[in-house]
Design a protein around this motif. Structure first.
Motif, PDB file in Angstrom:
ATOM      1  N   TYR A 190     -24.586   2.608   6.835  1.00 46.87           N
ATOM      2  CA  TYR A 190     -24.170   3.688   6.104  1.00 46.87           C
ATOM      3  C   TYR A 190     -22.399   3.560   6.497  1.00 46.87           C
ATOM      4  CZ  TYR A 190     -29.108   4.956   5.419  1.00 46.87           C
ATOM      5  OH  TYR A 190     -30.198   5.266   5.508  1.00 46.87           O
ATOM      6  N   GLY A 191     -21.636   3.300   5.439  1.00 52.42           N
ATOM      7  CA  GLY A 191     -20.441   3.146   5.863  1.00 52.42           C
ATOM      8  C   GLY A 191     -19.391   3.525   4.695  1.00 52.42           C
ATOM      9  N   ILE A 192     -18.469   3.212   5.132  1.00 54.97           N
ATOM     10  CA  ILE A 192     -17.022   3.449   4.010  1.00 54.97           C
ATOM     11  C   ILE A 192     -15.994   2.345   4.299  1.00 54.97           C
ATOM     12  CG2 ILE A 192     -16.249   4.989   5.986  1.00 54.97           C
ATOM     13  CD1 ILE A 192     -15.220   6.836   3.516  1.00 54.97           C
ATOM     14  N   GLY A 193     -15.296   2.029   3.123  1.00 55.99           N
ATOM     15  CA  GLY A 193     -14.263   0.916   3.266  1.00 55.99           C
ATOM     16  C   GLY A 193     -12.955   1.666   2.650  1.00 55.99           C
ATOM     17  N   MET A 194     -12.177   1.728   3.502  1.00 57.20           N
ATOM     18  CA  MET A 194     -10.967   2.553   3.437  1.00 57.20           C
ATOM     19  C   MET A 194      -9.697   1.539   3.192  1.00 57.20           C
ATOM     20  SD  MET A 194     -11.849   5.573   4.088  1.00 57.20           S
ATOM     21  CE  MET A 194     -10.258   6.313   3.930  1.00 57.20           C
ATOM     22  N   LYS A 195      -8.840   1.987   2.250  1.00 53.03           N
ATOM     23  CA  LYS A 195      -7.798   0.951   1.960  1.00 53.03           C
ATOM     24  C   LYS A 195      -6.753   0.837   3.018  1.00 53.03           C
ATOM     25  CE  LYS A 195      -7.649   2.440  -3.087  1.00 53.03           C
ATOM     26  NZ  LYS A 195      -6.766   3.171  -4.228  1.00 53.03           N
ATOM     27  N   LYS A 196      -6.416  -0.319   3.133  1.00 56.22           N
ATOM     28  CA  LYS A 196      -5.685  -0.717   4.452  1.00 56.22           C
ATOM     29  C   LYS A 196      -4.187   0.005   4.198  1.00 56.22           C
ATOM     30  CE  LYS A 196      -6.224  -4.752   6.246  1.00 56.22           C
ATOM     31  NZ  LYS A 196      -6.369  -6.163   6.346  1.00 56.22           N
ATOM     32  N   ARG A 238      -7.799  11.025   1.568  1.00 52.83           N
ATOM     33  CA  ARG A 238      -8.060  11.386   0.312  1.00 52.83           C
ATOM     34  C   ARG A 238      -8.901  10.678  -0.537  1.00 52.83           C
ATOM     35  NH1 ARG A 238      -1.733  11.341  -0.936  1.00 52.83           N
ATOM     36  NH2 ARG A 238      -2.536   8.985  -0.457  1.00 52.83           N
ATOM     37  N   PRO A 239      -9.761  11.201  -1.373  1.00 53.91           N
ATOM     38  CA  PRO A 239     -10.809  10.172  -2.310  1.00 53.91           C
ATOM     39  C   PRO A 239     -10.268   8.933  -2.704  1.00 53.91           C
ATOM     40  CG  PRO A 239     -11.147  12.515  -3.025  1.00 53.91           C
ATOM     41  CD  PRO A 239      -9.634  12.435  -2.028  1.00 53.91           C
ATOM     42  N   GLU A 240      -8.867   9.068  -3.053  1.00 53.26           N
ATOM     43  CA  GLU A 240      -8.423   7.705  -3.709  1.00 53.26           C
ATOM     44  C   GLU A 240      -8.002   6.876  -2.659  1.00 53.26           C
ATOM     45  OE1 GLU A 240      -5.268  11.200  -3.851  1.00 53.26           O
ATOM     46  OE2 GLU A 240      -7.214  10.872  -4.087  1.00 53.26           O
ATOM     47  N   ASP A 241      -8.398   7.283  -1.469  1.00 56.92           N
ATOM     48  CA  ASP A 241      -8.065   6.042  -0.342  1.00 56.92           C
ATOM     49  C   ASP A 241      -9.487   5.182  -0.108  1.00 56.92           C
ATOM     50  OD1 ASP A 241      -5.596   7.154   0.435  1.00 56.92           O
ATOM     51  OD2 ASP A 241      -6.232   8.718   1.350  1.00 56.92           O
ATOM     52  N   THR A 272     -13.248  12.786  -9.992  1.00 54.38           N
ATOM     53  CA  THR A 272     -13.265  12.329  -8.706  1.00 54.38           C
ATOM     54  C   THR A 272     -14.575  11.768  -8.182  1.00 54.38           C
ATOM     55  OG1 THR A 272     -11.239  13.508  -7.905  1.00 54.38           O
ATOM     56  CG2 THR A 272     -12.517  12.535  -6.271  1.00 54.38           C
ATOM     57  N   VAL A 273     -15.483  12.628  -8.231  1.00 56.40           N
ATOM     58  CA  VAL A 273     -16.879  12.527  -7.885  1.00 56.40           C
ATOM     59  C   VAL A 273     -17.516  11.102  -8.657  1.00 56.40           C
ATOM     60  CG1 VAL A 273     -19.351  13.163  -8.099  1.00 56.40           C
ATOM     61  CG2 VAL A 273     -17.671  14.763  -7.190  1.00 56.40           C
ATOM     62  N   ASP A 274     -17.125  11.036 -10.056  1.00 57.88           N
ATOM     63  CA  ASP A 274     -17.327   9.948 -10.891  1.00 57.88           C
ATOM     64  C   ASP A 274     -16.850   8.681 -10.429  1.00 57.88           C
ATOM     65  OD1 ASP A 274     -18.998  11.427 -12.468  1.00 57.88           O
ATOM     66  OD2 ASP A 274     -17.537  11.792 -14.130  1.00 57.88           O
ATOM     67  N   ILE A 275     -15.565   8.696 -10.006  1.00 65.72           N
ATOM     68  CA  ILE A 275     -15.125   7.404  -9.414  1.00 65.72           C
ATOM     69  C   ILE A 275     -15.428   7.066  -8.160  1.00 65.72           C
ATOM     70  CG2 ILE A 275     -12.876   6.493  -8.576  1.00 65.72           C
ATOM     71  CD1 ILE A 275     -11.149   8.370 -10.608  1.00 65.72           C
ATOM     72  N   LEU A 276     -15.643   8.042  -7.210  1.00 66.56           N
ATOM     73  CA  LEU A 276     -16.298   7.684  -5.895  1.00 66.56           C
ATOM     74  C   LEU A 276     -17.905   7.122  -6.146  1.00 66.56           C
ATOM     75  CD1 LEU A 276     -15.257  10.628  -3.655  1.00 66.56           C
ATOM     76  CD2 LEU A 276     -14.592   8.500  -3.743  1.00 66.56           C
TER      77      LEU A 276
END
Length: 259
Positions: A74-80, A207-210, A241-245
């Protein structure tokens, strides 16, 4: 040719609830034990203590399978760009007795000598040197060594392969708010739990956009993750935002099979 590094920094964890907690409250720093050897010929030869941190890896999806098998599905990829904005930094990998390991020992030795002098200005300078030296070591790791994770020790692991970026909480003055924990304090489960809880006030927010990617283990867990995102949407997570995520959710099974 596949990229060695990614446009994202990845953070993986072993349970879905840990991942959803990241979305609810941000990344929780925790004390991690590090053992760094510097130079056999100097009086300052390294350290072994716990450092407050949250870790990310800078590995492309095509090369991340070993990282997933070690740290969780389980993970998350964050923008650099987010990581740079938050002042995260790649760590320094040190080879024992290398050309850079000895200067780090010498810096500490000089700082300690200044601290022992009667001159007030020398003591202040010595303290500044030692604080800066400690900060450098908090962003340092052995090139290779033994790795203990979830009670299992693996010998001769090449830590350099993780291409780690590190977040270390500060009090706004580039000083870790709680410093380090000794090996003895790290082995005390109650004290370690207490100290980790104190780090909650220093969570790493986003933020979600990150977010570029969200990972769950299997396809059947995607719906559960979507429901979690809907439940925590609040003021920050509107329906769009939920739809995008949701569109960013992948399974680690896909990663292991297709990349």
């Amino acid at each position: 040719m596949s990229n060695i590094s990614s446009n994202c920094l990845f953070h993986f964890t072993p349970q879905l609830e840990y991942l959803t907690d990241i979305f609810k409250q941000g990344f929780q720093p925790r004390y991690c034990y590090e053992d760094l050897k510097l130079n056999d010929t100097r009086s300052i030869r390294g350290y072994n203590f716990g450092i407050p941190m949250t870790c990310f890896c800078d590995i492309s999806l095509g090369q991340i399978s070993n990282h997933i098998s070690t740290y969780g599905n389980y993970g998350i990829g964050m923008k650099k760009e987010w990581a740079i904005r938050k002042r995260l930094n790649p760590i320094i990998y040190l080879n024992k007795n290398s050309s850079i390991a000895e200067p780090l020992s010498i810096i500490a030795e000089c700082g300690m000598k200044l601290n022992k002098l009667d001159d007030k200005d020398a003591k202040v300078l010595g303290g500044d040197i030692m604080n800066s030296w400690s900060a450098l070591l908090m962003y340092s790791k052995p090139y290779s060594g033994n790795f203990t994770h979830r009670g299992k020790t693996t010998k001769n692991v090449k830590f350099y392969n993780e291409r780690e970026w590190r977040y270390i909480p500060t009090d706004g003055e580039n000083v870790a708010p709680f410093g380090t924990l000794s090996e003895e304090r790290m082995s005390d489960e109650n004290e370690l739990r207490l100290e980790n809880n104190r780090l909650s006030a220093h969570r790493l927010r986003f933020r979600p956009e990150d977010v570029n990617y969200i990972f769950v283990k299997e396809e059947k867990e995607i719906h559960q993750m979507v429901e979690e995102l809907r439940n925590i949407k609040g003021d920050r997570f509107n329906q769009k935002t939920v739809d995008i995520l949701t569109s960013k959710i992948l399974t680690t099974k896909q990663i292991l099979e297709d990349f």
